[in-house]
Design a protein around this motif. Structure first.
Motif, PDB file in Angstrom:
ATOM      1  N   GLU A  12       0.830  -1.214   0.000  1.00 29.60           N
ATOM      2  CA  GLU A  12       0.000   0.000   0.000  1.00 29.60           C
ATOM      3  C   GLU A  12       0.858   1.255   0.000  1.00 29.60           C
ATOM      4  N   THR A  15       2.451   1.591  -3.488  1.00 30.81           N
ATOM      5  CA  THR A  15       1.448   2.040  -4.453  1.00 30.81           C
ATOM      6  C   THR A  15       1.174   3.528  -4.283  1.00 30.81           C
ATOM      7  N   ALA A  16       1.097   3.984  -3.040  1.00 31.24           N
ATOM      8  CA  ALA A  16       0.868   5.413  -2.786  1.00 31.24           C
ATOM      9  C   ALA A  16       1.998   6.258  -3.356  1.00 31.24           C
ATOM     10  N   ARG A  18       3.893   5.533  -5.940  1.00 26.85           N
ATOM     11  CA  ARG A  18       3.722   5.522  -7.396  1.00 26.85           C
ATOM     12  C   ARG A  18       2.621   6.489  -7.817  1.00 26.85           C
ATOM     13  N   GLU A  19       1.547   6.548  -7.047  1.00 28.90           N
ATOM     14  CA  GLU A  19       0.427   7.426  -7.384  1.00 28.90           C
ATOM     15  C   GLU A  19       0.726   8.899  -7.108  1.00 28.90           C
ATOM     16  N   GLN A  20       1.606   9.181  -6.154  1.00 29.34           N
ATOM     17  CA  GLN A  20       1.901  10.561  -5.756  1.00 29.34           C
ATOM     18  C   GLN A  20       2.981  11.224  -6.608  1.00 29.34           C
ATOM     19  N   MET A  22       4.821  11.589 -10.226  1.00 19.82           N
ATOM     20  CA  MET A  22       4.764  11.321 -11.657  1.00 19.82           C
ATOM     21  C   MET A  22       6.056  10.667 -12.133  1.00 19.82           C
ATOM     22  N   ASN A  25       7.345   4.177 -11.847  1.00 16.86           N
ATOM     23  CA  ASN A  25       6.691   3.043 -12.492  1.00 16.86           C
ATOM     24  C   ASN A  25       6.628   1.815 -11.600  1.00 16.86           C
ATOM     25  N   ASP A  40       5.945  -3.469  -5.932  1.00 14.51           N
ATOM     26  CA  ASP A  40       4.842  -2.983  -6.746  1.00 14.51           C
ATOM     27  C   ASP A  40       5.442  -2.870  -8.142  1.00 14.51           C
ATOM     28  N   GLU A 111       8.808  13.271  -1.412  1.00 15.36           N
ATOM     29  CA  GLU A 111       7.993  12.173  -0.892  1.00 15.36           C
ATOM     30  C   GLU A 111       8.786  11.002  -0.316  1.00 15.36           C
ATOM     31  N   THR A 115       7.939   8.335   2.888  1.00 14.37           N
ATOM     32  CA  THR A 115       7.701   6.948   2.478  1.00 14.37           C
ATOM     33  C   THR A 115       8.634   6.006   3.221  1.00 14.37           C
TER      34      THR A 115
END
Length: 129
Positions: A12, A15-16, A18-20, A22, A25, A40, A111, A115
């Motif tokens: 989780e 994934t966060a 990767r989503e936060q 740009m 991958n 991930d 970030e 993380t």
């Protein structure tokens, strides 16, 4: 995503990230000995990335010592169309971030520290007493 059973809280957090950010991958968490902990990832072999990350981090740490640069913060590699950033998670684990050529490096720098802190707490809670 790799078919290896992985600790859900770690995935989780990956994934966060990767989503936060740009351009992120794929992400892999490994031990400093090169064993896969969680990932991930779709396009790479997480086990290979884990082993290579451990070797790369070890070499980077040795280079930092020889160069008198103090404690290693991270190891970055840039190739045609790909970024790889390896960051220590405490003393026993590594976070490897794979990004494309459009990776937002400033965003990743903002970030990655939070993380790593989140991952360290999860890994510490799962560590044997």
């Amino acid at each position: 995503m790799s078919t290896v059973h992985q600790p859900e809280p770690l995935v989780e957090v990956l994934t966060a990230l990767r989503e936060q950010v740009m351009g992120v991958n794929e992400t892999v968490i490994s031990t400093v000995d090169g064993l896969l902990v969680a990932s991930d990832a779709d396009a790479v072999q997480p086990e290979s990335i884990a082993a290579l990350s451990a070797a790369t981090h070890s070499l980077g740490r040795r280079m930092a010592q020889e160069a008198g640069g103090g404690e290693l913060r991270d190891v970055s590699t840039r190739s045609a169309g790909r970024h790889v950033v390896i960051q220590a998670i405490g003393e026993r684990a590594l976070l490897t971030v794979l990004g494309d050529d459009g990776l937002d490096l400033a965003g990743l720098q903002r970030e990655i520290h939070s993380t790593v802190e989140q991952l360290a707490k999860i890994l510490e809670a799962d560590a044997p007493a």
